[in-house]
Motif scaffolding. Structure first.
Motif, PDB file in Angstrom:
ATOM      1  N   ARG A  47       0.831  -1.214   0.000  1.00  0.00           N
ATOM      2  CA  ARG A  47       0.000   0.000   0.000  1.00  0.00           C
ATOM      3  C   ARG A  47       0.862   1.258   0.000  1.00  0.00           C
ATOM      4  N   ARG A  48       1.981   1.211   0.745  1.00  0.00           N
ATOM      5  CA  ARG A  48       2.858   2.386   0.770  1.00  0.00           C
ATOM      6  C   ARG A  48       3.486   2.634  -0.599  1.00  0.00           C
ATOM      7  N   ARG A  49       3.788   1.560  -1.296  1.00  0.00           N
ATOM      8  CA  ARG A  49       4.491   1.678  -2.565  1.00  0.00           C
ATOM      9  C   ARG A  49       3.548   2.003  -3.726  1.00  0.00           C
ATOM     10  N   ARG A  50       2.376   1.396  -3.754  1.00  0.00           N
ATOM     11  CA  ARG A  50       1.513   1.520  -4.922  1.00  0.00           C
ATOM     12  C   ARG A  50       0.069   1.895  -4.588  1.00  0.00           C
ATOM     13  N   GLY A  51      -0.245   2.042  -3.293  1.00  0.00           N
ATOM     14  CA  GLY A  51      -1.631   2.261  -2.886  1.00  0.00           C
ATOM     15  C   GLY A  51      -2.254   3.511  -3.481  1.00  0.00           C
ATOM     16  N   SER A  52      -1.557   4.622  -3.390  1.00  0.00           N
ATOM     17  CA  SER A  52      -2.117   5.891  -3.888  1.00  0.00           C
ATOM     18  C   SER A  52      -2.357   5.839  -5.389  1.00  0.00           C
ATOM     19  N   GLU A  53      -1.392   5.303  -6.109  1.00  0.00           N
ATOM     20  CA  GLU A  53      -1.525   5.201  -7.564  1.00  0.00           C
ATOM     21  C   GLU A  53      -2.687   4.306  -7.961  1.00  0.00           C
ATOM     22  N   LEU A  54      -2.809   3.160  -7.268  1.00  0.00           N
ATOM     23  CA  LEU A  54      -3.885   2.221  -7.582  1.00  0.00           C
ATOM     24  C   LEU A  54      -5.248   2.816  -7.251  1.00  0.00           C
TER      25      LEU A  54
END
Length: 298
Positions: free
Chosen positions: A24-31
């Motif tokens: 979530r930290r790595r890709r959460g916002s983008e997803l």
């Protein structure tokens, strides 16, 4: 006062919480941004059924380490370790249950079975600490103790082949160490405790219910192992290796009957029963092998 969070965003955030924190930290916002854009374009205020199932499957894959570069050999080594843990836990728990049965009904204390418990526990600890030569030695010694209890313990018994099978699947790990378990693999060794619980309950007033429940649980484990192929093929491999025990039991049962010589069954029926017993491990291991080869080429 903080602004009201739109309903669509709240629903997507709840689904994204199923993913590991690092993911979530790595890709959460983008997803999340992508999902909200697609929902807005389609005029939806909630995730579609297809999106929900895809996000849940993606979360399971993320917990299993899906997407990490791993060779087919690494997958097999991890499956070998998990299957060995399942087999050893099953053998140890069954031996403990048998000792408890003897104590409760004031029968003679099975000292050899107590030795099986101690040696199986040693094998279990050795596998958890990645000391595979010691685990092979302890599993073999425990099996020899079982053999010494003949004819009280016979090859057609449900737990006779657990320990030698565990020793066999541990042999590749003596020279090549597998990667750490993740996802469901971490908890899979606890599944045999359910089978031991059912076997132990056969002598209780619930025996009638458990007679019906036992095959459902067995087929359920195999079916879940096959379905989990979409998430982590190593789980399917481990369940398939664990199911080899059923094939060994059936073969022993037919051999004790002389393949029909004692009128237990005809040769054709014996072959059919062995074939049925071989179907589950063959299907699980075959499907997992094809999936692993496919992933290793990506």
């Amino acid at each position: 006062m903080s602004p009201q969070v739109p309903p669509a965003e709240r629903r997507y955030v709840r689904l994204l919480r199923l993913y590991p924190a690092a993911y979530r930290r790595r890709r959460g916002s983008e997803l999340l941004e992508t999902l909200l854009e697609v929902a807005a374009d389609q005029g939806r205020s909630r995730p579609s059924a297809r999106e929900t199932s895809a996000l849940i499957l993606g979360a399971l894959r993320a917990h299993a380490g899906y997407g990490a570069r791993r060779s087919a050999r690494q997958s097999w080594l991890t499956a070998f370790r998990t299957a060995a843990l399942m087999l050893i836990v099953y053998a140890m728990a069954d031996a403990v249950a048998q000792i408890g049965h003897h104590v409760v009904f004031r029968a003679s204390f099975p000292y050899a079975m107590a030795g099986v418990v101690v040696l199986s526990a040693g094998a279990l600890v050795a596998v958890l600490r990645h000391r595979y030569p010691a685990a092979v030695a302890a599993s073999t010694a425990a099996f020899l103790l079982l053999v010494s209890m003949w004819p009280l313990v016979r090859p057609s018994d449900g737990t006779f082949w657990l320990l030698p099978l565990a020793a066999a699947v541990l042999l590749p790990l003596v020279r090549h160490r597998g990667e750490p378990s993740s996802g469901l693999l971490r908890h899979l060794p606890l599944v045999p405790l359910l089978l031991v619980g059912i076997d132990t309950g056969m002598s209780t007033p619930l025996s009638g219910l458990l007679d019906v429940l036992a095959p459902v649980v067995v087929f359920g484990i195999g079916g879940a192992g096959l379905l989990w192929l979409a998430v982590d093929e190593r789980v399917t491999m481990a369940v398939g290796l664990f199911a080899v025990n059923v094939l060994l039991i059936q073969m022993s049962f037919e051999m004790e009957g002389g393949f029909g010589a004692s009128a237990r069954s005809t040769l054709a029926v014996a072959a059919l029963q062995i074939g049925v017993a071989a179907a589950a491990p063959a299907l699980l291991l075959g499907a997992a092998t094809l999936t692993t080869r496919f992933h290793s080429r990506l």
